[in-house]
Write a protein that holds these residues in place. Sequence first.
Motif, PDB file in Angstrom:
ATOM      1  N   ALA A  75       0.815  -1.216   0.000  1.00  0.00           N
ATOM      2  CA  ALA A  75       0.000   0.000   0.000  1.00  0.00           C
ATOM      3  C   ALA A  75       0.854   1.273   0.000  1.00  0.00           C
ATOM      4  CB  ALA A  75      -0.943  -0.014   1.205  1.00  0.00           C
ATOM      5  N   ASP A  76       2.053   1.211   0.548  1.00  0.00           N
ATOM      6  CA  ASP A  76       2.885   2.431   0.610  1.00  0.00           C
ATOM      7  C   ASP A  76       3.437   2.831  -0.759  1.00  0.00           C
ATOM      8  OD1 ASP A  76       4.844   0.564   0.161  1.00  0.00           O
ATOM      9  OD2 ASP A  76       5.937   0.903   2.015  1.00  0.00           O
ATOM     10  N   HIS A  84       6.669  -7.061  -2.925  1.00  0.00           N
ATOM     11  CA  HIS A  84       6.849  -8.430  -2.439  1.00  0.00           C
ATOM     12  C   HIS A  84       6.898  -9.331  -3.650  1.00  0.00           C
ATOM     13  CE1 HIS A  84       5.960  -7.246   1.692  1.00  0.00           C
ATOM     14  NE2 HIS A  84       5.008  -6.471   1.181  1.00  0.00           N
ATOM     15  N   PHE A  85       7.812 -10.281  -3.650  1.00  0.00           N
ATOM     16  CA  PHE A  85       7.880 -11.233  -4.755  1.00  0.00           C
ATOM     17  C   PHE A  85       8.550 -12.516  -4.279  1.00  0.00           C
ATOM     18  CE2 PHE A  85      12.405 -10.502  -5.509  1.00  0.00           C
ATOM     19  CZ  PHE A  85      12.573  -9.215  -5.006  1.00  0.00           C
ATOM     20  N   ASP A  86       8.393 -13.578  -5.050  1.00  0.00           N
ATOM     21  CA  ASP A  86       9.031 -14.852  -4.731  1.00  0.00           C
ATOM     22  C   ASP A  86      10.189 -15.092  -5.695  1.00  0.00           C
ATOM     23  OD1 ASP A  86       7.160 -15.208  -2.784  1.00  0.00           O
ATOM     24  OD2 ASP A  86       5.851 -16.498  -3.997  1.00  0.00           O
ATOM     25  N   VAL A  87      11.275 -15.635  -5.177  1.00  0.00           N
ATOM     26  CA  VAL A  87      12.439 -15.967  -6.000  1.00  0.00           C
ATOM     27  C   VAL A  87      12.582 -17.486  -6.042  1.00  0.00           C
ATOM     28  CG1 VAL A  87      14.926 -15.704  -6.261  1.00  0.00           C
ATOM     29  CG2 VAL A  87      13.576 -13.828  -5.343  1.00  0.00           C
ATOM     30  N   THR A  88      12.769 -18.019  -7.243  1.00  0.00           N
ATOM     31  CA  THR A  88      12.885 -19.473  -7.373  1.00  0.00           C
ATOM     32  C   THR A  88      14.075 -19.855  -8.249  1.00  0.00           C
ATOM     33  OG1 THR A  88      11.727 -21.487  -8.007  1.00  0.00           O
ATOM     34  CG2 THR A  88      11.361 -19.567  -9.385  1.00  0.00           C
ATOM     35  N   ASP A  89      14.602 -21.055  -8.029  1.00  0.00           N
ATOM     36  CA  ASP A  89      15.602 -21.609  -8.948  1.00  0.00           C
ATOM     37  C   ASP A  89      15.097 -22.913  -9.531  1.00  0.00           C
ATOM     38  OD1 ASP A  89      15.753 -23.197  -6.744  1.00  0.00           O
ATOM     39  OD2 ASP A  89      17.910 -23.029  -6.439  1.00  0.00           O
ATOM     40  N   THR A 118      11.246  -9.246  -0.171  1.00  0.00           N
ATOM     41  CA  THR A 118      10.608  -7.934  -0.190  1.00  0.00           C
ATOM     42  C   THR A 118      11.668  -6.852  -0.382  1.00  0.00           C
ATOM     43  OG1 THR A 118       9.612  -6.319   1.284  1.00  0.00           O
ATOM     44  CG2 THR A 118      10.404  -8.294   2.315  1.00  0.00           C
ATOM     45  N   PHE A 119      11.274  -5.780  -1.017  1.00  0.00           N
ATOM     46  CA  PHE A 119      12.229  -4.711  -1.344  1.00  0.00           C
ATOM     47  C   PHE A 119      11.521  -3.362  -1.341  1.00  0.00           C
ATOM     48  CE2 PHE A 119      14.091  -2.067  -4.826  1.00  0.00           C
ATOM     49  CZ  PHE A 119      15.306  -1.793  -4.223  1.00  0.00           C
ATOM     50  N   SER A 120      12.161  -2.354  -0.782  1.00  0.00           N
ATOM     51  CA  SER A 120      11.624  -0.990  -0.819  1.00  0.00           C
ATOM     52  C   SER A 120      12.584  -0.120  -1.600  1.00  0.00           C
ATOM     53  CB  SER A 120      11.478  -0.423   0.599  1.00  0.00           C
ATOM     54  OG  SER A 120      10.589  -1.206   1.333  1.00  0.00           O
ATOM     55  N   GLY A 121      12.095   0.488  -2.652  1.00  0.00           N
ATOM     56  CA  GLY A 121      12.969   1.366  -3.424  1.00  0.00           C
ATOM     57  C   GLY A 121      12.676   1.251  -4.902  1.00  0.00           C
TER      58      GLY A 121
END
Lengths: 270, 43, 148
Positions: free
Chosen positions: C68-69, C74-79, C87-90
């Motif tokens: 919301a900000d 948010h995302f999922d990382v897979t191999d 999660t990442f802000s920026g």
Amino acid sequence: MATLRFDGLAIGKMPYWRCLAGPVTDAILMHRFANPARFLKIARPLTTWLFWPGLLLLLIGAGCGLFVTPADYLQGQTVRILYIHVPAAWLGMGGWSGIAIAALMQLVWRHPLAAVAGRAIAAPGALFTAICLMTGSIWGRPTWGTWWEWDGRMTSMLVLFFLYLGYIALANASARQGQQGGVSSVTAIFGLVGAVNIPIINRSVVWWNSLHQGPSITLRGSSIDGSLLWPLGLTLLGFSLLFGAIVLMRMRAILAENKVEARMQRLARG
Amino acid sequence: MNQWAFVIAAYAVTLAGTAIVSLTSWRAMRSAERRADQLSDRG
Amino acid sequence: MKAKHQRLILALAALVALVGAGLLAASALKDEAAYFYAPNDVKTKGVEPGKAIRLGGMVVKDSLKRAADGVTIHFDVTDGKATVPATFSGIAPDLFKEGSGVVAEGAFDAKGTFIATNLLAKHDERYMPRELEGMNYNETTHEMKAEK
């Protein structure tokens, strides 16, 4: 017993292991070019014949890569950096392979032109390694979001650049000490040892998780679409021919300098 | 359009580097060979 | 034996020893020289929370969600073997998107979510024009096929 004479070499009289070593060590090429005068006779026209077609191919390839091929679906226009980055990497690594071969020929066969060739390759090899690093960095910024990261491929390529600088420093020092051709045995051994880095650069993206992508062109085929790939062949060939011409020019310069120096020494001695 | 700035920068670096090494190599060769030829003229 | 051949054998032996040593050293470096951890490495080796690492893999399709900000994602990382949430802000790089590669710098929190402080897009070895986008690339035959 019939003796097979081959370029001054009596193969029939030799034990088996020398039959094997003979043709390798005394390859026709080596005898033919051992004499600088004979080398120059071929090198003079060859310089022209490598330089201009190389430049032409390079310009056509770069022009097509800039204006003819489509943009990449993901990278957009920056994919065009590929057409100079890949040949630069190829020449940086190929150059050191040349230095290693020249070093081997100098140490084992004492070939008079090997040291000259090694010293002539160093500067353009270092330059193309630097170009590879810089164009890669310029590509990395819009693609990865960073100018530089210490991943396996980039670090090993930077090591190659420092190896070149070390080789150039050693070769200059030995040239000042009047070593034949300007490459001392220590310098040649350094060139041979540094060759360990070449397979490491090549395999770095396979062995280790790296930011740099894996190999696109393998023996099985290419994961670069044909419509994007074809100018790379032109620039690869063009840069390679140009590199050959530059190495020949530098070899000719060193040979001429050696000639002048030898004459000066003879005059000084009276 | 911004992407072109990166492409042009990369090509400019390559062009400058290749031109400089070709030119310096050629000039070094020409002057060295000229000096060597002068020697042999004088015998 | 001629001196020349002695030198040849010596040089070749030295070269083989050198290349062998170099390759051994390189393979010993396998883990240390890795630029990032794949999700499966995290799972099998275990990375304690709070340790600064890089996490690399593919962004799972349809996993990318914006908080919301407006700046946190948010995302999922897979191999392909394991999947971890991140999660990442920026500001993410332009080429960061679902279904393509990512290398995230940061650390895991106590709950096992990777808190990224920096994102890099990882490009793969495929290059193709826009017209071919959405086509599937077959890694073994190197052929492009239209997506069904």
